[in-house]
Scaffold this motif. Structure first.
Motif, PDB file in Angstrom:
ATOM      1  N   LYS A 185       1.042  -1.580  -0.010  1.00 54.73           N
ATOM      2  CA  LYS A 185       0.041  -0.072   0.036  1.00 54.73           C
ATOM      3  C   LYS A 185       0.665   1.763  -0.115  1.00 54.73           C
ATOM      4  CE  LYS A 185      -3.749  -2.571   0.179  1.00 54.73           C
ATOM      5  NZ  LYS A 185      -4.422  -2.224  -0.982  1.00 54.73           N
ATOM      6  N   TYR A 186       0.314   2.551  -0.652  1.00 52.64           N
ATOM      7  CA  TYR A 186       1.470   3.587  -0.308  1.00 52.64           C
ATOM      8  C   TYR A 186       1.927   4.253   0.938  1.00 52.64           C
ATOM      9  CZ  TYR A 186       1.941   8.487  -0.600  1.00 52.64           C
ATOM     10  OH  TYR A 186       2.349   9.693  -0.832  1.00 52.64           O
ATOM     11  N   ASP A 187       1.044   3.524   2.202  1.00 51.10           N
ATOM     12  CA  ASP A 187       1.674   3.778   3.411  1.00 51.10           C
ATOM     13  C   ASP A 187       2.638   2.750   3.745  1.00 51.10           C
ATOM     14  OD1 ASP A 187      -0.475   5.996   4.371  1.00 51.10           O
ATOM     15  OD2 ASP A 187      -1.084   4.647   5.522  1.00 51.10           O
ATOM     16  N   ASP A 188       2.753   1.799   3.086  1.00 52.80           N
ATOM     17  CA  ASP A 188       4.198   0.803   2.795  1.00 52.80           C
ATOM     18  C   ASP A 188       5.414   1.553   2.465  1.00 52.80           C
ATOM     19  OD1 ASP A 188       2.492  -1.252   4.350  1.00 52.80           O
ATOM     20  OD2 ASP A 188       2.122  -1.923   2.299  1.00 52.80           O
ATOM     21  N   ILE A 189       4.891   2.044   1.590  1.00 50.42           N
ATOM     22  CA  ILE A 189       6.340   2.850   0.713  1.00 50.42           C
ATOM     23  C   ILE A 189       7.177   4.063   1.121  1.00 50.42           C
ATOM     24  CG2 ILE A 189       7.082   3.802  -1.533  1.00 50.42           C
ATOM     25  CD1 ILE A 189       4.608   2.089  -2.434  1.00 50.42           C
ATOM     26  N   ALA A 199      16.212   9.254 -23.067  1.00 56.76           N
ATOM     27  CA  ALA A 199      15.564  10.919 -23.200  1.00 56.76           C
ATOM     28  C   ALA A 199      14.246  10.918 -23.979  1.00 56.76           C
ATOM     29  CB  ALA A 199      16.595  12.470 -24.010  1.00 56.76           C
ATOM     30  N   SER A 200      13.866   9.580 -25.161  1.00 56.33           N
ATOM     31  CA  SER A 200      12.635   9.253 -25.259  1.00 56.33           C
ATOM     32  C   SER A 200      11.294   8.803 -25.162  1.00 56.33           C
ATOM     33  CB  SER A 200      12.913   8.482 -26.784  1.00 56.33           C
ATOM     34  OG  SER A 200      13.711   9.448 -27.749  1.00 56.33           O
ATOM     35  N   ILE A 201      11.731   7.759 -23.413  1.00 57.35           N
ATOM     36  CA  ILE A 201      10.389   7.795 -23.053  1.00 57.35           C
ATOM     37  C   ILE A 201       9.092   8.512 -23.340  1.00 57.35           C
ATOM     38  CG2 ILE A 201       9.795   6.601 -20.637  1.00 57.35           C
ATOM     39  CD1 ILE A 201      12.091   4.897 -22.165  1.00 57.35           C
ATOM     40  N   ASP A 202       8.529   7.963 -23.101  1.00 59.32           N
ATOM     41  CA  ASP A 202       7.203   8.977 -23.433  1.00 59.32           C
ATOM     42  C   ASP A 202       6.057   8.892 -21.949  1.00 59.32           C
ATOM     43  OD1 ASP A 202       3.869   9.341 -23.383  1.00 59.32           O
ATOM     44  OD2 ASP A 202       4.752  10.076 -24.906  1.00 59.32           O
ATOM     45  N   HIS A 203       6.396   9.526 -21.072  1.00 54.60           N
ATOM     46  CA  HIS A 203       5.563   9.716 -19.565  1.00 54.60           C
ATOM     47  C   HIS A 203       4.148   9.299 -19.187  1.00 54.60           C
ATOM     48  CE1 HIS A 203       8.312  13.684 -18.208  1.00 54.60           C
ATOM     49  NE2 HIS A 203       9.156  12.244 -18.484  1.00 54.60           N
ATOM     50  N   LYS A 204       2.878   9.238 -20.798  1.00 56.42           N
ATOM     51  CA  LYS A 204       1.802   8.855 -20.175  1.00 56.42           C
ATOM     52  C   LYS A 204       2.509   7.647 -20.290  1.00 56.42           C
ATOM     53  CE  LYS A 204      -2.625  10.170 -22.504  1.00 56.42           C
ATOM     54  NZ  LYS A 204      -3.209  10.660 -23.744  1.00 56.42           N
ATOM     55  N   ILE A 205       2.914   7.067 -21.636  1.00 54.98           N
ATOM     56  CA  ILE A 205       2.583   5.651 -21.977  1.00 54.98           C
ATOM     57  C   ILE A 205       3.359   5.193 -20.274  1.00 54.98           C
ATOM     58  CG2 ILE A 205       3.681   3.837 -23.307  1.00 54.98           C
ATOM     59  CD1 ILE A 205       3.201   5.931 -25.848  1.00 54.98           C
ATOM     60  N   LEU A 206       3.968   5.405 -20.137  1.00 57.96           N
ATOM     61  CA  LEU A 206       5.272   4.739 -18.820  1.00 57.96           C
ATOM     62  C   LEU A 206       3.797   4.913 -17.717  1.00 57.96           C
ATOM     63  CD1 LEU A 206       6.907   3.828 -17.616  1.00 57.96           C
ATOM     64  CD2 LEU A 206       8.052   5.908 -16.516  1.00 57.96           C
ATOM     65  N   ILE A 207       3.080   5.638 -17.359  1.00 56.21           N
ATOM     66  CA  ILE A 207       2.377   5.708 -16.497  1.00 56.21           C
ATOM     67  C   ILE A 207       1.110   4.747 -16.780  1.00 56.21           C
ATOM     68  CG2 ILE A 207       0.259   7.285 -15.482  1.00 56.21           C
ATOM     69  CD1 ILE A 207       2.362   9.801 -15.455  1.00 56.21           C
ATOM     70  N   GLU A 208       0.715   4.787 -18.003  1.00 56.34           N
ATOM     71  CA  GLU A 208      -0.177   3.916 -18.008  1.00 56.34           C
ATOM     72  C   GLU A 208      -0.178   2.333 -17.658  1.00 56.34           C
ATOM     73  OE1 GLU A 208      -1.426   5.050 -22.674  1.00 56.34           O
ATOM     74  OE2 GLU A 208      -2.821   6.582 -21.885  1.00 56.34           O
ATOM     75  N   ILE A 209       1.481   2.200 -18.419  1.00 50.40           N
ATOM     76  CA  ILE A 209       1.548   1.148 -17.686  1.00 50.40           C
ATOM     77  C   ILE A 209       1.900   0.677 -16.610  1.00 50.40           C
ATOM     78  CG2 ILE A 209       3.983  -0.540 -18.187  1.00 50.40           C
ATOM     79  CD1 ILE A 209       4.320   0.951 -20.607  1.00 50.40           C
ATOM     80  N   ASN A 227      -0.227  -2.078 -14.084  1.00 55.73           N
ATOM     81  CA  ASN A 227      -0.041  -2.920 -12.858  1.00 55.73           C
ATOM     82  C   ASN A 227      -0.432  -2.796 -11.716  1.00 55.73           C
ATOM     83  OD1 ASN A 227       2.429  -5.186 -14.138  1.00 55.73           O
ATOM     84  ND2 ASN A 227       2.238  -3.183 -14.814  1.00 55.73           N
ATOM     85  N   ILE A 228      -0.624  -1.327 -11.622  1.00 59.56           N
ATOM     86  CA  ILE A 228      -0.831  -0.957  -9.639  1.00 59.56           C
ATOM     87  C   ILE A 228      -2.971  -0.147  -9.852  1.00 59.56           C
ATOM     88  CG2 ILE A 228       0.253   0.880  -7.824  1.00 59.56           C
ATOM     89  CD1 ILE A 228       2.782   0.275  -9.616  1.00 59.56           C
ATOM     90  N   LYS A 229      -3.173  -0.393  -8.862  1.00 57.88           N
ATOM     91  CA  LYS A 229      -4.471   0.195  -8.702  1.00 57.88           C
ATOM     92  C   LYS A 229      -5.061   0.938  -7.582  1.00 57.88           C
ATOM     93  CE  LYS A 229      -5.895  -3.634 -11.953  1.00 57.88           C
ATOM     94  NZ  LYS A 229      -5.954  -2.864 -13.191  1.00 57.88           N
ATOM     95  N   ASP A 230      -3.744   0.724  -7.041  1.00 53.67           N
ATOM     96  CA  ASP A 230      -3.613   2.361  -5.438  1.00 53.67           C
ATOM     97  C   ASP A 230      -3.418   3.140  -6.604  1.00 53.67           C
ATOM     98  OD1 ASP A 230      -2.578   4.103  -3.565  1.00 53.67           O
ATOM     99  OD2 ASP A 230      -2.508   2.229  -2.693  1.00 53.67           O
ATOM    100  N   LYS A 231      -4.599   4.171  -6.412  1.00 55.58           N
ATOM    101  CA  LYS A 231      -3.672   5.769  -6.753  1.00 55.58           C
ATOM    102  C   LYS A 231      -3.104   6.852  -6.198  1.00 55.58           C
ATOM    103  CE  LYS A 231      -8.634   5.328  -9.438  1.00 55.58           C
ATOM    104  NZ  LYS A 231      -9.965   6.224  -9.084  1.00 55.58           N
ATOM    105  N   ASP A 232      -3.250   6.197  -5.101  1.00 56.56           N
ATOM    106  CA  ASP A 232      -1.675   7.255  -4.523  1.00 56.56           C
ATOM    107  C   ASP A 232      -0.336   6.631  -5.025  1.00 56.56           C
ATOM    108  OD1 ASP A 232      -3.942   8.831  -2.518  1.00 56.56           O
ATOM    109  OD2 ASP A 232      -3.713   7.321  -1.100  1.00 56.56           O
ATOM    110  N   ILE A 233      -0.357   5.855  -5.077  1.00 55.39           N
ATOM    111  CA  ILE A 233       0.881   5.066  -5.580  1.00 55.39           C
ATOM    112  C   ILE A 233       1.195   5.260  -7.082  1.00 55.39           C
ATOM    113  CG2 ILE A 233       2.510   2.927  -5.854  1.00 55.39           C
ATOM    114  CD1 ILE A 233       1.093   1.377  -3.706  1.00 55.39           C
ATOM    115  N   VAL A 234       0.323   5.035  -7.841  1.00 51.66           N
ATOM    116  CA  VAL A 234       0.306   5.999  -9.130  1.00 51.66           C
ATOM    117  C   VAL A 234       0.671   7.370  -9.247  1.00 51.66           C
ATOM    118  CG1 VAL A 234      -1.057   6.395 -11.230  1.00 51.66           C
ATOM    119  CG2 VAL A 234      -1.160   4.234 -10.136  1.00 51.66           C
ATOM    120  N   TRP A 235       0.590   8.588  -8.189  1.00 50.67           N
ATOM    121  CA  TRP A 235       0.229   9.496  -8.627  1.00 50.67           C
ATOM    122  C   TRP A 235       1.848   9.576  -7.809  1.00 50.67           C
ATOM    123  CZ3 TRP A 235       2.055  12.138  -3.440  1.00 50.67           C
ATOM    124  CH2 TRP A 235       2.259  13.111  -3.021  1.00 50.67           C
ATOM    125  N   LEU A 236       2.286   8.761  -6.431  1.00 50.01           N
ATOM    126  CA  LEU A 236       3.795   9.581  -5.927  1.00 50.01           C
ATOM    127  C   LEU A 236       4.948   8.516  -7.473  1.00 50.01           C
ATOM    128  CD1 LEU A 236       5.737  10.050  -3.964  1.00 50.01           C
ATOM    129  CD2 LEU A 236       5.615   7.904  -3.358  1.00 50.01           C
TER     130      LEU A 236
END
Length: 354
Positions: free
Chosen positions: A7-11, A159-169, A173-182
């Motif tokens: 969970k987010y609190d574990d991290i 230098a070419s890694i797309d942020h939006k695609i990376l976050i979608e990936i 794998n991660i359902k916790d929105k707080d973790i994705v936010w971090l």
């Protein structure tokens, strides 16, 4: 499906931040910035924990965030051996990177294919080299058949890694929105050529994130293209086959997937199909059917570095560590003559110092 159990609190817990600090400071305790942070360690840990924990409400769109915001980077250049632009985050942010990494690495590493070798425990360059040799022996039927190698390199990889695609990936794998936010805070803290693109060379998290990003390509190669003899090390990858027409046929599919799915491009001058017998330059070595030799530019760099070490008048312990490190690298190929030269130069320097 492997589930991310943390969970987010574990991290963001104080306990995880303290464990991350112990890992982070190894080999760095004498650096001024690290010493300064450690001088008020618990205050700094609690401050970071508080910023990560406390919510901040945005009434306009009713979304919840945290106080924490990633800081700026210090940029500098190195030669490794080619020039690279490194971006270093503050100690505070790098501590968070370690806290994130120690929870995420075990989870994602299980999802990676066996033949991805960059920045992974019990993997690395030497294992990739040995796997390359083993693949060549298998496909060539113990050097009785001609084997061809398709060798590719992704252009301007980090230098070419797309942020939006990376976050979608990551969201897959991660359902916790707080973790994705971090994770988004870390990802969006850096932009290369334009906003929303690029990861910084120098972040511990960048090493893991690019592997997560490229795992999508690895899975495509193994399950869609169904390549049997495929190895990837960061942005360099090779496919071995006795059928040159097969290698020619999959190249357009590789380009199409990288462009459409990951917004990456192959380096136009670093794509080739060659026979193994002609010598394949891969990961610093030139590989042949029966042996491998060090790349000439790597030989020159090692000898030049030994001379520089002597001129800089480093302590004997540091010299010995460096010499042994180079000898360890050289032991993985046909380099007996070069090893003797390295030992000879090191002895000469020791005598001169005395």
């Amino acid at each position: 499906m492997i589930k991310f159990i943390h969970k987010y609190d574990d991290i963001t817990s104080v306990e995880n931040l303290l464990k991350a600090w112990k890992e982070f400071k190894k080999g760095k305790s004498k650096r001024e910035e690290v010493w300064e942070f450690e001088r008020n360690l618990m205050d700094n840990i609690f401050s970071l924990h508080k910023d990560l924990k406390n919510p901040r409400h945005f009434l306009q769109n009713e979304r919840t965030s945290k106080i924490y915001k990633h800081g700026k980077y210090e940029a500098f250049n190195i030669s490794d051996p080619k020039p690279r632009n490194i971006h270093k985050a503050s100690v505070r942010d790098r501590l968070l990177h370690h806290a994130v990494y120690r929870k995420f690495y075990p989870f994602f590493d299980k999802k990676f294919i066996n033949d991805s070798y960059s920045c992974r425990k019990r993997k690395g360059t030497h294992r990739a080299l040995n796997r390359f040799r083993d693949f060549a022996r298998k496909e060539s039927k113990n050097n009785t058949k001609t084997v061809c190698v398709l060798k590719c390199d992704v252009s301007k990889f980090f230098a070419s890694i797309d942020h939006k695609i990376l976050i979608e990936i990551l969201e897959e794998n991660i359902k916790d929105k707080d973790i994705v936010w971090l994770l988004s805070q870390i990802i969006w803290s850096f932009n290369s050529t334009r906003i929303g693109v690029g990861l910084p060379l120098g972040n511990l998290t960048s090493q893991l994130l690019v592997n997560i990003y490229m795992n999508k390509f690895d899975q495509f190669m193994k399950h869609k293209i169904k390549t049997k003899y495929y190895i990837r090390y960061a942005d360099d990858f090779v496919i071995l086959s006795r059928d040159i027409k097969y290698l020619e046929s999959i190249l357009p599919k590789i380009k199409e997937f990288l462009t459409n799915e990951l917004k990456l491009n192959l380096h136009p001058h670093k794509v080739s199909i060659e026979t193994f017998a002609s010598g394949i330059d891969y990961l610093g070595w030139v590989h042949f059917s029966t042996h491998r030799v060090l790349r000439n530019s790597t030989k020159k760099r090692i000898l030049k570095r030994i001379i520089e070490i002597n001129q800089n008048k480093l302590g004997e312990e540091r010299k010995e560590e460096t010499i042994q490190s180079y000898l360890g690298i050289l032991s993985h190929g046909n380099t007996y003559g070069l090893q003797e030269k390295v030992v000879g130069l090191s002895k000469k320097f020791i005598i001169n110092d005395k």
